[in-house]
Scaffold this motif. Structure first.
Motif, mmCIF file in Angstrom:
data_model
loop_
_atom_site.group_PDB
_atom_site.id
_atom_site.type_symbol
_atom_site.label_atom_id
_atom_site.label_comp_id
_atom_site.label_asym_id
_atom_site.label_seq_id
_atom_site.Cartn_x
_atom_site.Cartn_y
_atom_site.Cartn_z
ATOM 1 N N ARG A 135 0.814 -1.217 0.000
ATOM 2 C CA ARG A 135 0.000 0.000 0.000
ATOM 3 C C ARG A 135 0.850 1.270 0.000
ATOM 4 N N SER A 136 2.117 1.157 0.400
ATOM 5 C CA SER A 136 3.008 2.320 0.464
ATOM 6 C C SER A 136 3.740 2.590 -0.843
ATOM 7 N N LEU A 137 3.850 1.577 -1.693
ATOM 8 C CA LEU A 137 4.558 1.750 -2.965
ATOM 9 C C LEU A 137 3.730 2.591 -3.923
ATOM 10 N N HIS A 138 4.407 3.371 -4.744
ATOM 11 C CA HIS A 138 3.724 4.235 -5.701
ATOM 12 C C HIS A 138 2.871 3.399 -6.651
ATOM 13 N N PRO A 139 1.658 3.855 -6.953
ATOM 14 C CA PRO A 139 0.788 3.085 -7.849
ATOM 15 C C PRO A 139 1.359 2.893 -9.254
ATOM 16 N N ASP A 140 2.280 3.757 -9.682
ATOM 17 C CA ASP A 140 2.893 3.599 -11.006
ATOM 18 C C ASP A 140 3.894 2.443 -11.053
ATOM 19 N N MET A 141 4.363 1.998 -9.887
ATOM 20 C CA MET A 141 5.291 0.877 -9.866
ATOM 21 C C MET A 141 4.485 -0.398 -10.130
ATOM 22 N N GLU A 142 4.904 -1.122 -11.150
ATOM 23 C CA GLU A 142 4.196 -2.348 -11.502
ATOM 24 C C GLU A 142 4.534 -3.445 -10.493
ATOM 25 N N LYS A 143 3.494 -4.142 -10.042
ATOM 26 C CA LYS A 143 3.656 -5.230 -9.089
ATOM 27 C C LYS A 143 2.968 -6.455 -9.683
ATOM 28 N N ALA A 144 3.740 -7.489 -9.980
ATOM 29 C CA ALA A 144 3.194 -8.726 -10.536
ATOM 30 C C ALA A 144 3.236 -9.783 -9.437
ATOM 31 N N ILE A 145 2.076 -10.185 -8.962
ATOM 32 C CA ILE A 145 1.988 -11.095 -7.825
ATOM 33 C C ILE A 145 1.401 -12.433 -8.282
ATOM 34 N N THR A 146 2.111 -13.511 -7.959
ATOM 35 C CA THR A 146 1.632 -14.865 -8.241
ATOM 36 C C THR A 146 1.654 -15.641 -6.925
ATOM 37 N N ILE A 147 0.534 -16.283 -6.597
ATOM 38 C CA ILE A 147 0.473 -17.103 -5.391
ATOM 39 C C ILE A 147 0.126 -18.520 -5.815
ATOM 40 N N ASN A 148 1.047 -19.431 -5.571
ATOM 41 C CA ASN A 148 0.882 -20.842 -5.907
ATOM 42 C C ASN A 148 0.552 -21.615 -4.637
ATOM 43 N N TRP A 149 -0.556 -22.341 -4.679
ATOM 44 C CA TRP A 149 -0.962 -23.150 -3.541
ATOM 45 C C TRP A 149 -0.599 -24.597 -3.780
ATOM 46 N N LYS A 150 -0.231 -25.281 -2.743
ATOM 47 C CA LYS A 150 0.165 -26.696 -2.798
ATOM 48 C C LYS A 150 -0.976 -27.538 -3.327
#
Length: 133
Positions: A118-133
């Motif tokens: 929430r603190s990172l600038h919105p222009d910074m791209e964040k690619a999040i992948t969550i792999n579940w077992k």
């Protein structure tokens, strides 16, 4: 004061966490005149995102009687040349548990609301992948 940073010379700093006494060394990266023998400041920024996401998920998981021990986070930082800054952070979370869909949704939403995210600038791209077992 949270920490104290001392410049050690040769583009290296020592950061001391005042409450615990823990030390983190940082170096300028090799592509910016440094030795790259320790985390760079921008590496620490990217790592903070992954660490924060896992920590906040673990807090929520504990409330749900779920143990995330053994789960890992891979962090990739991608720099932009002009102006020099972190352009993208890629996070791959490999969760070491089997969870029902409701628990997965709760934990994933929790991760996406960690304080660093929430603190990172919105222009910074964040690619999040969550792999579940």
């Amino acid at each position: 004061m949270t920490s104290k940073i001392t410049y050690l010379g040769d583009l290296r700093t020592s950061s001391i966490h005042l409450q615990s006494g823990t030390e983190i060394l940082s170096d300028a990266p090799t592509d910016n005149n440094g030795k790259g023998e320790a985390f760079s400041p921008t590496d620490l920024l990217a790592n903070a995102l992954g660490s924060c996401m896992m920590t906040i998920m673990a807090i929520k998981a504990r409330d749900l009687n779920v143990d995330l021990t053994g789960s890992t986070v891979g962090v990739t930082k991608i720099m932009q040349a002009e102006p020099r800054k972190v352009a993208r952070i890629e996070i791959v979370m490999d969760m070491a548990i089997t969870a029902d869909e409701k628990t997965k949704v709760i934990l994933e939403r929790t991760a996406m609301n960690c304080p660093v995210f929430r603190s990172l600038h919105p222009d910074m791209e964040k690619a999040i992948t969550i792999n579940w077992k």
